[in-house]
Design a protein around this motif. Structure first.
Motif, mmCIF file in Angstrom:
data_model
loop_
_atom_site.group_PDB
_atom_site.id
_atom_site.type_symbol
_atom_site.label_atom_id
_atom_site.label_comp_id
_atom_site.label_asym_id
_atom_site.label_seq_id
_atom_site.Cartn_x
_atom_site.Cartn_y
_atom_site.Cartn_z
ATOM 1 N N UNK A 55 44.230 59.523 -17.303
ATOM 2 C CA UNK A 55 45.349 59.240 -16.396
ATOM 3 C C UNK A 55 46.155 60.525 -16.329
ATOM 4 N N UNK A 56 46.184 61.172 -15.192
ATOM 5 C CA UNK A 56 46.631 62.560 -15.098
ATOM 6 C C UNK A 56 47.763 62.752 -14.093
ATOM 7 N N UNK A 57 48.912 63.189 -14.587
ATOM 8 C CA UNK A 57 50.022 63.529 -13.700
ATOM 9 C C UNK A 57 49.698 64.830 -12.964
ATOM 10 N N UNK A 58 50.137 64.937 -11.730
ATOM 11 C CA UNK A 58 49.872 66.149 -10.950
ATOM 12 C C UNK A 58 50.781 67.287 -11.371
ATOM 13 N N UNK A 59 52.070 67.003 -11.533
ATOM 14 C CA UNK A 59 53.052 68.037 -11.867
ATOM 15 C C UNK A 59 53.145 68.182 -13.378
ATOM 16 N N UNK A 60 52.451 69.198 -13.903
ATOM 17 C CA UNK A 60 52.414 69.425 -15.343
ATOM 18 C C UNK A 60 52.787 70.865 -15.667
ATOM 19 N N UNK A 61 53.434 71.104 -16.792
ATOM 20 C CA UNK A 61 53.703 72.481 -17.227
ATOM 21 C C UNK A 61 52.440 73.122 -17.791
ATOM 22 N N UNK A 62 52.381 74.444 -17.673
ATOM 23 C CA UNK A 62 51.263 75.184 -18.251
ATOM 24 C C UNK A 62 50.062 75.276 -17.349
ATOM 25 N N UNK A 63 49.626 74.139 -16.835
ATOM 26 C CA UNK A 63 48.449 74.059 -15.962
ATOM 27 C C UNK A 63 48.596 72.783 -15.155
ATOM 28 N N UNK A 64 48.591 72.879 -13.832
ATOM 29 C CA UNK A 64 48.861 71.676 -13.051
ATOM 30 C C UNK A 64 47.686 70.701 -13.070
ATOM 31 N N UNK A 65 47.956 69.494 -12.585
ATOM 32 C CA UNK A 65 46.964 68.436 -12.632
ATOM 33 C C UNK A 65 45.701 68.746 -11.853
ATOM 34 N N UNK A 66 45.815 69.521 -10.795
ATOM 35 C CA UNK A 66 44.626 69.858 -10.008
ATOM 36 C C UNK A 66 43.670 70.736 -10.819
ATOM 37 N N UNK A 67 44.217 71.734 -11.489
ATOM 38 C CA UNK A 67 43.386 72.610 -12.318
ATOM 39 C C UNK A 67 42.778 71.832 -13.475
ATOM 40 N N UNK A 68 43.564 70.941 -14.069
ATOM 41 C CA UNK A 68 43.060 70.127 -15.175
ATOM 42 C C UNK A 68 41.942 69.218 -14.686
ATOM 43 N N UNK A 69 42.128 68.591 -13.533
ATOM 44 C CA UNK A 69 41.118 67.701 -12.962
ATOM 45 C C UNK A 69 39.814 68.444 -12.736
ATOM 46 N N UNK A 70 39.912 69.623 -12.167
ATOM 47 C CA UNK A 70 38.700 70.412 -11.889
ATOM 48 C C UNK A 70 37.968 70.738 -13.192
ATOM 49 N N UNK A 71 38.722 71.123 -14.219
ATOM 50 C CA UNK A 71 38.101 71.451 -15.508
ATOM 51 C C UNK A 71 37.499 70.218 -16.171
ATOM 52 N N UNK A 72 38.175 69.083 -16.066
ATOM 53 C CA UNK A 72 37.652 67.845 -16.650
ATOM 54 C C UNK A 72 36.324 67.459 -16.026
ATOM 55 N N UNK A 88 53.835 62.373 -1.641
ATOM 56 C CA UNK A 88 52.954 63.541 -1.700
ATOM 57 C C UNK A 88 51.557 63.203 -1.196
ATOM 58 N N UNK A 89 51.449 62.921 0.115
ATOM 59 C CA UNK A 89 50.148 62.600 0.699
ATOM 60 C C UNK A 89 49.184 63.776 0.538
ATOM 61 N N UNK A 90 49.689 64.993 0.731
ATOM 62 C CA UNK A 90 48.840 66.182 0.610
ATOM 63 C C UNK A 90 48.277 66.304 -0.795
ATOM 64 N N UNK A 91 49.085 65.956 -1.799
ATOM 65 C CA UNK A 91 48.614 66.007 -3.181
ATOM 66 C C UNK A 91 47.474 65.023 -3.405
ATOM 67 N N UNK A 92 47.597 63.832 -2.835
ATOM 68 C CA UNK A 92 46.559 62.819 -3.016
ATOM 69 C C UNK A 92 45.256 63.267 -2.370
ATOM 70 N N UNK A 93 45.361 63.810 -1.166
ATOM 71 C CA UNK A 93 44.166 64.288 -0.462
ATOM 72 C C UNK A 93 43.516 65.435 -1.227
ATOM 73 N N UNK A 94 44.339 66.365 -1.686
ATOM 74 C CA UNK A 94 43.802 67.511 -2.433
ATOM 75 C C UNK A 94 43.128 67.049 -3.717
ATOM 76 N N UNK A 95 43.759 66.108 -4.400
ATOM 77 C CA UNK A 95 43.194 65.607 -5.646
ATOM 78 C C UNK A 95 41.839 64.966 -5.441
ATOM 79 N N UNK A 96 41.719 64.135 -4.414
ATOM 80 C CA UNK A 96 40.441 63.487 -4.123
ATOM 81 C C UNK A 96 39.396 64.512 -3.701
ATOM 82 N N UNK A 97 39.825 65.542 -2.990
ATOM 83 C CA UNK A 97 38.893 66.579 -2.542
ATOM 84 C C UNK A 97 38.296 67.360 -3.709
ATOM 85 N N UNK A 98 39.056 67.513 -4.802
ATOM 86 C CA UNK A 98 38.541 68.309 -5.924
ATOM 87 C C UNK A 98 37.859 67.442 -6.978
#
Length: 227
Positions: A55-72, A88-98
């Protein structure tokens, strides 16, 4: 409840209140829950515990949720459910895309999140806590037993995990590196020929003298073919 006990969840959020709320709620549902407050510690925790769901928040310190998702997703089989801001519709679309599998909008209902976790588990990890039949193999993940052509195999814990992985990914070539990472763990310090040793043992127990069940694909890895 019985099925959930062996399912590992990682909750990643920089808000202590959300971490505590989700950890308590998900543990009460029987899950094994781990937490992380930022991106780097999330990846460290994921490598250590190998969660089924993050369960991953998008706005994270150090490394954002998108980078973490890609690495996971590069680590292997894992469900990633993003927590995103309401607008944040754009965030949802970007997250699903990655590669994210689903998303939940903040503020969210715990019951909705729980339903989404269970739905994704049914799709991606249908064998967890259940008995699964694939060709001549019967996998009882609750009892950690595998039957082949009606015969119960005498397997060590490592042999069980290795054979289960090969059966669940049958007809797919699996590299030695992938098997080492999934079965022995990312920090395994031994020799990589340990895979060959265990494959040889599995072939003996399957009476697969001609390597028709577990095939060696030269230069690529191994493939389990269903007879």
């Amino acid at each position: 409840m019985e099925q959930a006990r062996e399912i590992r969840l990682l909750v990643v959020d920089d808000e202590p209140g959300i971490l505590e709320f989700l950890e308590l709620g998900l543990r009460n549902e029987g899950f094994e829950v781990h937490t992380a407050p930022d991106g780097p510690s999330a990846l460290t925790a994921a490598q250590a515990v190998r969660p089924h769901v993050v369960i991953l928040d998008v706005m994270l310190p150090g490394l954002d949720g998108f980078a973490v998702c890609r690495a996971l997703k590069e680590m292997g089989d894992v469900v990633v459910i993003l927590l995103t801001a309401k607008d944040a519709v754009a965030d949802r679309v970007r997250g699903l895309d990655i590669g994210a599998d689903d998303y939940v909008v903040k503020p969210f209902s715990f019951e909705e999140l729980l339903a989404r976790i269970r739905a994704r588990l049914r799709v991606q990890f249908p064998y967890l806590g259940k008995e699964v039949v694939i060709g001549p193999f019967r996998i009882d993940d609750g009892r950690k037993e595998i039957t082949f052509e009606g015969r119960l195999l005498a397997l060590s814990a490592t042999e069980y995990e290795l054979l289960k992985y090969l059966v669940l990914h049958h007809d797919t070539v699996v590299s030695k590196a992938r098997l080492l990472d999934h079965v022995w763990g990312y920090d395994f310090g031994g020799q990589d020929n340990i895979v060959e040793v265990y494959i040889r043992s599995l072939r003996d127990k399957l009476e697969d003298d001609e390597h028709r069940v577990i095939r060696t694909i030269r230069g690529a890895g191994y493939r389990l073919d269903l007879p």
